[in-house]
Structure formats: structure tokens, C-alpha cells
Design an enzyme around this catalytic site. Structure first.
Site, PDB file in Angstrom:
ATOM      1  N   THR A   1     -12.966 -50.264  34.899  1.00  0.00           N
ATOM      2  CA  THR A   1     -11.683 -50.182  35.603  1.00  0.00           C
ATOM      3  C   THR A   1     -10.975 -48.855  35.325  1.00  0.00           C
ATOM      4  OG1 THR A   1      -9.428 -51.085  35.529  1.00  0.00           O
ATOM      5  CG2 THR A   1     -10.781 -51.533  33.640  1.00  0.00           C
ATOM      6  N   ASP A   2     -10.091 -48.470  36.248  1.00  0.00           N
ATOM      7  CA  ASP A   2      -9.283 -47.256  36.023  1.00  0.00           C
ATOM      8  C   ASP A   2      -8.314 -47.426  34.849  1.00  0.00           C
ATOM      9  OD1 ASP A   2      -7.496 -49.025  37.283  1.00  0.00           O
ATOM     10  OD2 ASP A   2      -6.937 -47.642  38.899  1.00  0.00           O
ATOM     11  N   GLU A   3      -8.097 -48.690  34.429  1.00  0.00           N
ATOM     12  CA  GLU A   3      -7.114 -48.937  33.377  1.00  0.00           C
ATOM     13  C   GLU A   3      -7.580 -48.415  32.011  1.00  0.00           C
ATOM     14  OE1 GLU A   3      -4.982 -52.595  33.627  1.00  0.00           O
ATOM     15  OE2 GLU A   3      -5.489 -52.844  35.736  1.00  0.00           O
TER      16      GLU A   3
ATOM     17  N   TYR B   1      -6.117 -56.065  27.717  1.00  0.00           N
ATOM     18  CA  TYR B   1      -7.156 -56.093  28.760  1.00  0.00           C
ATOM     19  C   TYR B   1      -7.866 -54.740  28.848  1.00  0.00           C
ATOM     20  CZ  TYR B   1      -9.144 -55.420  33.426  1.00  0.00           C
ATOM     21  OH  TYR B   1      -9.977 -55.079  34.466  1.00  0.00           O
TER      22      TYR B   1
ATOM     23  N   LYS C   1     -11.838 -53.603  27.994  1.00  0.00           N
ATOM     24  CA  LYS C   1     -12.737 -52.963  28.970  1.00  0.00           C
ATOM     25  C   LYS C   1     -13.221 -51.599  28.453  1.00  0.00           C
ATOM     26  CE  LYS C   1     -13.724 -54.235  32.502  1.00  0.00           C
ATOM     27  NZ  LYS C   1     -14.867 -55.104  32.910  1.00  0.00           N
TER      28      LYS C   1
END
Ligand code: NAD
Ligand code: TYD
Length: 341
Positions: free
Chosen positions: A126-128, A151, A155
Site C-alpha cells: 500500500t501507499d501507506e 496498519y 504492511k
């Protein structure tokens, strides 16, 4: 590549990916391996349930023996890992399952890939993982990972483990880092399906803080096309950003959604912000574009198409919103909405 194990394939993006791949590759077999947490839903896969090339195994990616058995039984050559706990707000309430699934579970899948000598392991990221990105900048794949929510940290940890297996064992891995996906079968805890379904019911839309946070809202099938491309043309050991290059403030997203649905802007409620809320994500997508991909939908088209799907598919989301979801909604929003007045 012929026999894929799609872990987390009963969730939102995973199920769209399974449908997309079975439609595109007539000679591929797909086994979905999924724990069926609150977010896993076999209704998402009803359209392929009778396809002889599709099979389903209920299991946890943390269970090495069960993963190994599924891989052997279905003669798997490729694992595509979508399995994760995925909602930032839930990770703030209780991070435990996030760490177990994304950190330990990803390690288990890498070990199975290594022990059985599989052709490919692909990690859906994810971009997060890059954290908040200041204005004027956008993330490239070699940037340092600076996750800020439990979260995102779970990741990012998975990404690091995947990279370590490439460097240490020469495992054939790839990673894709997608931006905010929207479209059919997204659990209505995420902002757009939550707001669309609340709007249908005339319920308030809880916008966090000033609503000026920026996201790249992306149509899920565009994301699936890019994953497919990386599976077939990606360079081993590499990560690829998959975004739109089009940032949008949440307030603009809400306006588009309400306009599309013909609902009143009076439904908007500004509520207490999420702790540690990342203001902005922004992906540089030059690398995936160079492989030959570009998004087919603008953010506005994606939002409108998604709104139409939720309007037309109450059978899918009404039963979800009436179950465990109600308790979650009360815990997450009850006080905030009461305070917002
Ligand atoms: P989702 O929550 O809809 O689905 C997750 C699926 O994983 C569910 O079917 C769940 O049952 C399964 N699962 C959870 N823990 C498991 C375990 N221990 N073992 C086996 N299965 C398990 O999530 P999603 O939105 O479809 O996201 C899929 C992947 O894409 C995730 O890895 C997520 O981090 C990533 N991602 C999501 C977005 C987004 O906008 N939704 C954006 C970028 C990346
Ligand atoms: P979300 O769909 O949870 O995705 P993520 O936090 O992983 O990007 O949220 C998208 C954006 O919408 C994010 O800036 C938080 C905001 N948001 C709200 O304003 N209200 C809500 O009820 C939710 C769930 C999110």
C-alpha cells in the site's frame, strides 16, 4: 504461471482480482485461500463459484501446515498475497491481528514459497507504507518506509520481510503498492462505501477533521490490471507504485459522491479526527507506466461508478451492515457523532 493461490481472495480487492484473472486467462486455475474474517465474504465470489478453474480453501496464512497442504493439493506455482487486516481505524482500536497476519503470516507464505520452490511470490502492499507526504513531493519506490499507523507499520514490515527473502534467499518476489481502491465488494467500513450506504439511508457522513486530507482514489479493476502486469512483466525483487497521479481532498470526494447520488450536503458531519491521520499520500507512478500501464478511470469516474454499484447492490451490503458492523459503528462513531451534534 498457471496455478495461483490468491490469499485473502474473498476480500474486496482479492475477489475483484480473481474475477478479472479468470476472465482474462482461460488456462489459469485459481485457489482462493482465506480465513473469512469479518471482511472476507464468499458472496464476492458468487460469479465464479461454479467455474471449474476456481476453488476455495478456508484457512489462516499464519498456519504453515494448512498453507503447505493447499499449495501441494492445488499444484500451486504462484502466491499472490492480499490477506491482511486492512482498516486503519480498527488497527488503532486493536493492532494485534494486524501484526499477526501481515508480519507473521507474510513470513509463513515466504517460507512456503522457499521450501516448495515456487515460481513467484507477489505481495500486495500500500501507499501507506511511505507515511504522510508533504506537498510538492511524491513517493518513489526506493523511498524509505515511514509508516505512522499500526496498519501501515504492519504492511511496511511485510514489505521488508519480502525484500529480505529476495536478498538472502534469492526468492522470486515482487511487490505492488496501491493507493486507495474503490469499487464493488468493498466492506462498508472504508470511507466511500460507508458514505454511499449511509447516504442511501439518509444517515450522516462522518468526515474526519476538516476533510482536507488527500488520497488517490483508484478504481479497483485498474489496480488489478496493474498487478497482472507486474506478475507477468515485473522485475524480480522490485516494488511498483500503483496510483492515479490524481490527488483529491476528502471534501471534494464527498461532494462528488453526494451530487452523483442526488443526496443533500446537509448529511456531512465533521467529527473528531483519526489519531495520527496521514494528511496526504502521493505516488510517483512513472515505474508502472513505463511497464505499459495507465489508469482507465479518473477519480471522479471511479467514485460515480462505485456509488452506482452500491445503489444497485443492496442485497450485498445490507446484511453486512446489520451484523457485527453495528457494534463496530457505535464504538467508532457513536461518541464522535453525538459530539458533532
Ligand atoms: P479486505 O479487508 O477487504 O480483505 C482482506 C481479506 O483477507 C479478507 O477476505 C480476509 O478474510 C482475509 N484475511 C485476513 N486475515 C487473514 C489471514 N490471517 N489468513 C487468511 N486470510 C485472511 O482488504 P482489501 O481492501 O481487499 O485489501 C487487500 C490487500 O490490498 C491488503 O493487503 C491491503 O493491505 C492491500 N491494499 C488495500 C488498499 C485499499 O484501498 N483497500 C489499497 C492498497 C493496498
Ligand atoms: P479509509 O477509507 O479508511 O482509507 P485510508 O485511511 O486507509 O486511506 O479513509 C480514506 C480517507 O477518508 C482518510 O483520509 C480518512 C477519511 N475518513 C473519514 O473522513 N471518515 C470516515 O468515516 C472514514 C472511514 C475515513
Amino acid at each position: 504461471m498457471k496455478n495461483l493461490l490468491v490469499t485473502g481472495g474473498a476480500g474486496f480487492i482479492g475477489s475483484n482480482f480473481v474475477i478479472y484473472m479468470l476472465d482474462k486467462y482461460t488456462d489459469y486455475n485459481i485457489t482462493v485461500y482465506d480465513k473469512l474474517t469479518y471482511a472476507g465474504n464468499l458472496d464476492n465470489l458468487l460469479g465464479v463459484a461454479d467455474d471449474p478453474r476456481y476453488s476455495f480453501v478456508k484457512g489462516d496464512i499464519c498456519d504453515a501446515a494448512a498453507v503447505t497442504a493447499a499449495v501441494k493439493e492445488h499444484n500451486i506455482d504462484t502466491i499472490v498475497n492480499f490477506a491482511a487486516e486492512t482498516h486503519v481505524d480498527r488497527s488503532i482500536m486493536d493492532p494485534d491481528a494486524f501484526v499477526k497476519t501481515s508480519v507473521y503470516g507474510t513470513y509463513v507464505l515466504l517460507e512456503v514459497t522457499r521450501e516448495l520452490g515456487l515460481e513467484r511470490f507477489h505481495q500486495i502492499s500500500t501507499d501507506e507504507v511511505y507515511g504522510h507526504i508533504p506537498f510538492g513531493q511524491s513517493s518513489v519506490e526506493t523511498d524509505s518506509l515511514e509508516p505512522r499507523s499500526p496498519y501501515a507499520a504492519s504492511k511496511a514490515s511485510a514489505d521488508l520481510m519480502v525484500k529480505a527473502y529476495f536478498v538472502t534467499y534469492g526468492l522470486p518476489v515482487t511487490i505492488t503498492r496501491g493507493s486507495n481502491n474503490i469499487g464493488p465488494y468493498q466492506y462498508p467500513e472504508k470511507v466511500i462505501p460507508l458514505f454511499a450506504t449511509n447516504a442511501i439511508d439518509g444517515e450522516p457522513l462522518p468526515v474526519y477533521g476538516d476533510g482536507r486530507q488527500m488520497r488517490e482514489y483508484q478504481y479497483v479493476v485498474d489496480h488489478c490490471e496493474a498487478i497482472d502486469l507486474v506478475l507477468h512483466k515485473g522485475v524480480l525483487g522490485e516494488a511498483y507504485n500503483i496510483g492515479t497521479g490524481e490527488e483529491m481532498e476528502n471534501m471534494e470526494m464527498v461532494q462528488i459522491l453526494l451530487e452523483a447520488m442526488g443526496k443533500s450536503h446537509d448529511l456531512i458531519r465533521h467529527v473528531a479526527d483519526r489519531p495520527g491521520h496521514d494528511r496526504r499520500y502521493s505516488l510517483n507512478i512513472g515505474k508502472i507506466k513505463a511497464l505499459g500501464w495507465q489508469p482507465r478511470h479518473t477519480a471522479e469516474e471511479a467514485i460515480i461508478k462505485t456509488a452506482r454499484w452500491y445503489e444497485a447492490n443492496e442485497w450485498w451490503w445490507r446484511k453486512i451492515k446489520s451484523g457485527e458492523f453495528k457494534k463496530y459503528y457505535q464504538a467508532q462513531y457513536g461518541k464522535r457523532l453525538a459530539e458533532a451534534g
